[in-house]
Write a protein that holds these residues in place. Structure first.
Motif, PDB file in Angstrom:
ATOM      1  N   LYS A  26       0.841  -1.196   0.000  1.00 24.70           N
ATOM      2  CA  LYS A  26       0.000   0.000   0.000  1.00 24.70           C
ATOM      3  C   LYS A  26       0.878   1.248   0.000  1.00 24.70           C
ATOM      4  CE  LYS A  26      -3.826   2.215   2.428  1.00 24.70           C
ATOM      5  NZ  LYS A  26      -4.771   2.125   3.583  1.00 24.70           N
ATOM      6  N   GLY A  27       0.583   2.196  -0.886  1.00 23.82           N
ATOM      7  CA  GLY A  27       1.338   3.438  -0.955  1.00 23.82           C
ATOM      8  C   GLY A  27       2.602   3.367  -1.776  1.00 23.82           C
ATOM      9  N   GLU A  28       2.886   2.207  -2.357  1.00 24.34           N
ATOM     10  CA  GLU A  28       4.094   2.042  -3.166  1.00 24.34           C
ATOM     11  C   GLU A  28       3.832   2.496  -4.602  1.00 24.34           C
ATOM     12  OE1 GLU A  28       7.525  -1.385  -3.881  1.00 24.34           O
ATOM     13  OE2 GLU A  28       5.517  -1.978  -3.219  1.00 24.34           O
ATOM     14  N   SER A  29       4.850   3.062  -5.226  1.00 27.75           N
ATOM     15  CA  SER A  29       4.786   3.440  -6.643  1.00 27.75           C
ATOM     16  C   SER A  29       5.685   2.491  -7.423  1.00 27.75           C
ATOM     17  CB  SER A  29       5.251   4.879  -6.844  1.00 27.75           C
ATOM     18  OG  SER A  29       4.381   5.777  -6.183  1.00 27.75           O
ATOM     19  N   VAL A  30       5.097   1.755  -8.358  1.00 23.93           N
ATOM     20  CA  VAL A  30       5.815   0.702  -9.073  1.00 23.93           C
ATOM     21  C   VAL A  30       5.714   0.939 -10.575  1.00 23.93           C
ATOM     22  CG1 VAL A  30       5.916  -1.776  -9.557  1.00 23.93           C
ATOM     23  CG2 VAL A  30       5.429  -0.965  -7.237  1.00 23.93           C
ATOM     24  N   GLY A  31       6.841   0.810 -11.261  1.00 23.89           N
ATOM     25  CA  GLY A  31       6.863   0.894 -12.715  1.00 23.89           C
ATOM     26  C   GLY A  31       6.989  -0.482 -13.321  1.00 23.89           C
ATOM     27  N   LEU A  32       6.240  -0.731 -14.392  1.00 29.31           N
ATOM     28  CA  LEU A  32       6.339  -1.982 -15.137  1.00 29.31           C
ATOM     29  C   LEU A  32       6.988  -1.683 -16.477  1.00 29.31           C
ATOM     30  CD1 LEU A  32       2.755  -3.470 -14.568  1.00 29.31           C
ATOM     31  CD2 LEU A  32       4.824  -3.919 -13.233  1.00 29.31           C
ATOM     32  N   GLU A  33       8.076  -2.388 -16.783  1.00 21.86           N
ATOM     33  CA  GLU A  33       8.737  -2.189 -18.061  1.00 21.86           C
ATOM     34  C   GLU A  33       8.999  -3.537 -18.721  1.00 21.86           C
ATOM     35  OE1 GLU A  33      12.522  -0.305 -17.579  1.00 21.86           O
ATOM     36  OE2 GLU A  33      13.450  -2.091 -16.688  1.00 21.86           O
ATOM     37  N   GLY A  34       9.195  -3.492 -20.028  1.00 20.22           N
ATOM     38  CA  GLY A  34       9.453  -4.703 -20.796  1.00 20.22           C
ATOM     39  C   GLY A  34       9.213  -4.419 -22.260  1.00 20.22           C
ATOM     40  N   ASP A  35       9.764  -5.267 -23.116  1.00 19.50           N
ATOM     41  CA  ASP A  35       9.600  -5.086 -24.548  1.00 19.50           C
ATOM     42  C   ASP A  35       8.136  -5.287 -24.954  1.00 19.50           C
ATOM     43  OD1 ASP A  35      12.321  -4.679 -24.775  1.00 19.50           O
ATOM     44  OD2 ASP A  35      12.742  -6.803 -25.180  1.00 19.50           O
ATOM     45  N   ASN A  36       7.804  -4.811 -26.150  1.00 19.02           N
ATOM     46  CA  ASN A  36       6.476  -5.082 -26.696  1.00 19.02           C
ATOM     47  C   ASN A  36       6.243  -6.589 -26.745  1.00 19.02           C
ATOM     48  OD1 ASN A  36       5.811  -2.385 -27.143  1.00 19.02           O
ATOM     49  ND2 ASN A  36       6.714  -2.376 -29.194  1.00 19.02           N
ATOM     50  N   PHE A 182       0.242  15.768 -11.326  1.00 16.94           N
ATOM     51  CA  PHE A 182      -0.832  15.044 -10.658  1.00 16.94           C
ATOM     52  C   PHE A 182      -0.330  13.726 -10.068  1.00 16.94           C
ATOM     53  CE2 PHE A 182      -3.747  11.447 -11.007  1.00 16.94           C
ATOM     54  CZ  PHE A 182      -4.648  11.800 -10.012  1.00 16.94           C
ATOM     55  N   LEU A 183       0.447  12.980 -10.841  1.00 14.70           N
ATOM     56  CA  LEU A 183       0.937  11.685 -10.367  1.00 14.70           C
ATOM     57  C   LEU A 183       1.880  11.841  -9.181  1.00 14.70           C
ATOM     58  CD1 LEU A 183       1.503   9.858 -13.778  1.00 14.70           C
ATOM     59  CD2 LEU A 183      -0.380   9.546 -12.163  1.00 14.70           C
ATOM     60  N   LYS A 184       2.650  12.921  -9.167  1.00 12.99           N
ATOM     61  CA  LYS A 184       3.510  13.201  -8.011  1.00 12.99           C
ATOM     62  C   LYS A 184       2.657  13.478  -6.774  1.00 12.99           C
ATOM     63  CE  LYS A 184       7.610  15.006 -10.402  1.00 12.99           C
ATOM     64  NZ  LYS A 184       8.420  16.212 -10.679  1.00 12.99           N
ATOM     65  N   ALA A 185       1.576  14.242  -6.962  1.00 17.80           N
ATOM     66  CA  ALA A 185       0.685  14.545  -5.840  1.00 17.80           C
ATOM     67  C   ALA A 185      -0.011  13.280  -5.344  1.00 17.80           C
ATOM     68  CB  ALA A 185      -0.354  15.587  -6.266  1.00 17.80           C
ATOM     69  N   TRP A 186      -0.408  12.413  -6.294  1.00 13.09           N
ATOM     70  CA  TRP A 186      -1.039  11.130  -5.945  1.00 13.09           C
ATOM     71  C   TRP A 186      -0.087  10.306  -5.077  1.00 13.09           C
ATOM     72  CZ3 TRP A 186      -5.844   9.034  -7.090  1.00 13.09           C
ATOM     73  CH2 TRP A 186      -5.995   7.665  -6.893  1.00 13.09           C
ATOM     74  N   GLU A 205      11.443   9.315 -12.568  1.00 10.50           N
ATOM     75  CA  GLU A 205      10.897  10.478 -11.876  1.00 10.50           C
ATOM     76  C   GLU A 205       9.787  10.138 -10.897  1.00 10.50           C
ATOM     77  OE1 GLU A 205       9.461  15.028 -13.062  1.00 10.50           O
ATOM     78  OE2 GLU A 205       9.755  13.514 -14.621  1.00 10.50           O
ATOM     79  N   LEU A 206       9.053   9.046 -11.165  1.00 14.36           N
ATOM     80  CA  LEU A 206       7.811   8.824 -10.431  1.00 14.36           C
ATOM     81  C   LEU A 206       7.771   7.594  -9.527  1.00 14.36           C
ATOM     82  CD1 LEU A 206       5.162   9.744 -13.154  1.00 14.36           C
ATOM     83  CD2 LEU A 206       5.609  10.979 -11.045  1.00 14.36           C
ATOM     84  N   VAL A 207       8.547   6.561  -9.806  1.00 11.61           N
ATOM     85  CA  VAL A 207       8.317   5.308  -9.085  1.00 11.61           C
ATOM     86  C   VAL A 207       9.415   4.994  -8.075  1.00 11.61           C
ATOM     87  CG1 VAL A 207       7.059   4.415 -11.072  1.00 11.61           C
ATOM     88  CG2 VAL A 207       9.446   3.782 -10.767  1.00 11.61           C
ATOM     89  N   ASP A 208       9.047   4.184  -7.091  1.00 12.04           N
ATOM     90  CA  ASP A 208       9.988   3.732  -6.069  1.00 12.04           C
ATOM     91  C   ASP A 208      10.767   2.506  -6.536  1.00 12.04           C
ATOM     92  OD1 ASP A 208       8.812   5.639  -4.264  1.00 12.04           O
ATOM     93  OD2 ASP A 208       7.200   4.196  -3.876  1.00 12.04           O
ATOM     94  N   ARG A 209      10.122   1.741  -7.424  1.00 11.31           N
ATOM     95  CA  ARG A 209      10.701   0.460  -7.827  1.00 11.31           C
ATOM     96  C   ARG A 209      10.255   0.127  -9.240  1.00 11.31           C
ATOM     97  NH1 ARG A 209       8.544  -5.054  -6.479  1.00 11.31           N
ATOM     98  NH2 ARG A 209       6.916  -3.974  -5.301  1.00 11.31           N
ATOM     99  N   ILE A 210      11.173  -0.427 -10.032  1.00  9.65           N
ATOM    100  CA  ILE A 210      10.856  -0.824 -11.390  1.00  9.65           C
ATOM    101  C   ILE A 210      10.858  -2.351 -11.479  1.00  9.65           C
ATOM    102  CG2 ILE A 210      11.591  -0.789 -13.806  1.00  9.65           C
ATOM    103  CD1 ILE A 210      12.828   1.953 -13.278  1.00  9.65           C
TER     104      ILE A 210
END
Length: 220
Positions: A26-36, A182-186, A205-210
């Motif tokens: 809860k409260g974590e910012s996570v990025g999902l990355e990967g090829d198409n 907005f996403l930073k405020a979220w 810029e936005l996530v804690d973990r990728i």
């Protein structure tokens, strides 16, 4: 808050997700990355309860999300009020006669009072710069305006989790700045954020973990 255990999913016998295990607090910012084709969009659909694993388990706030549990209309409604999803193609989310009607639809489905709905609509439109186009039909909007309207529809529900697939698609420079702010405020408000994108600078810029989904469809 979110717990995936050995998730597998396939389209017509073609594996899309293989042995995925992932925890998001809860409260974590996570990025999902990967090829198409790596399975990012499939994973997001599964997190939103739009598709279900062929094997493995998905728990949200300690409750299993499955075909069986989502057949309970009250449970499904509660789940979808807590987790909001902005599609990569925003047009698929827009179907009402005006921007304001789009934004009001979700809160109205939640059974909120009209006064509360009006306040939410007004606040969200001001936040995302949509007030001037409140009465415009969605099919008359630009790509960026459709994107912001779809986001407004989701955040008017005040979910605990916000999931966005390629958030910057179709946005001009000004709209990108508005969305990033907005996403930073979220994030600062302690809400959970999940972003799937190819833009490494946005993730930085936005996530804690990728979280990277590799070519073998395993989280790495």
């Amino acid at each position: 808050m979110i717990e995936l255990n050995n998730i597998n999913f396939q389209y017509d016998d073609i594996p899309s997700l293989v042995d995925i295990s992932l925890s998001i607090e809860k409260g974590e910012s996570v990025g999902l990355e990967g090829d198409n084709g790596s399975g990012k969009s499939t994973l997001i659909k599964l997190l939103n309860g739009l598709i279900f694993a062929s094997s493995g388990t998905y728990f949200f706030e300690g409750k299993e999300i499955s075909k069986k549990t989502m057949k309970d209309e009250l449970f499904e409604k509660q789940f979808h009020s807590k987790i909001g999803y902005v599609f990569q193609n925003s047009e698929t989310q827009l179907f009402c006669g005006s921007v304001k009607e789009e934004i009001a639809f979700g809160p109205r489905q939640m059974g909120l009072a009209e006064d509360e709905i009006e306040i939410r609509c007004s606040d969200v439109m001001k936040l995302l710069g949509l007030t001037a186009i409140a009465e415009r039909a969605p099919y008359h909007l630009s790509g960026g305006e459709k994107r912001k309207t779809a986001l407004a529809c989701v955040i008017s529900m005040n979910p605990d989790v916000l999931i966005i697939d390629e958030p910057m698609n179709g946005l001009d420079k000004k709209s990108r700045v508005v969305l990033i702010d907005f996403l930073k405020a979220w994030k600062s408000a302690g809400k959970t954020l999940i972003i799937a994108t190819h833009e490494q600078s946005l993730l930085n810029e936005l996530v804690d973990r990728i979280v990277t989904i590799t070519e073998e469809h395993r989280i790495g």
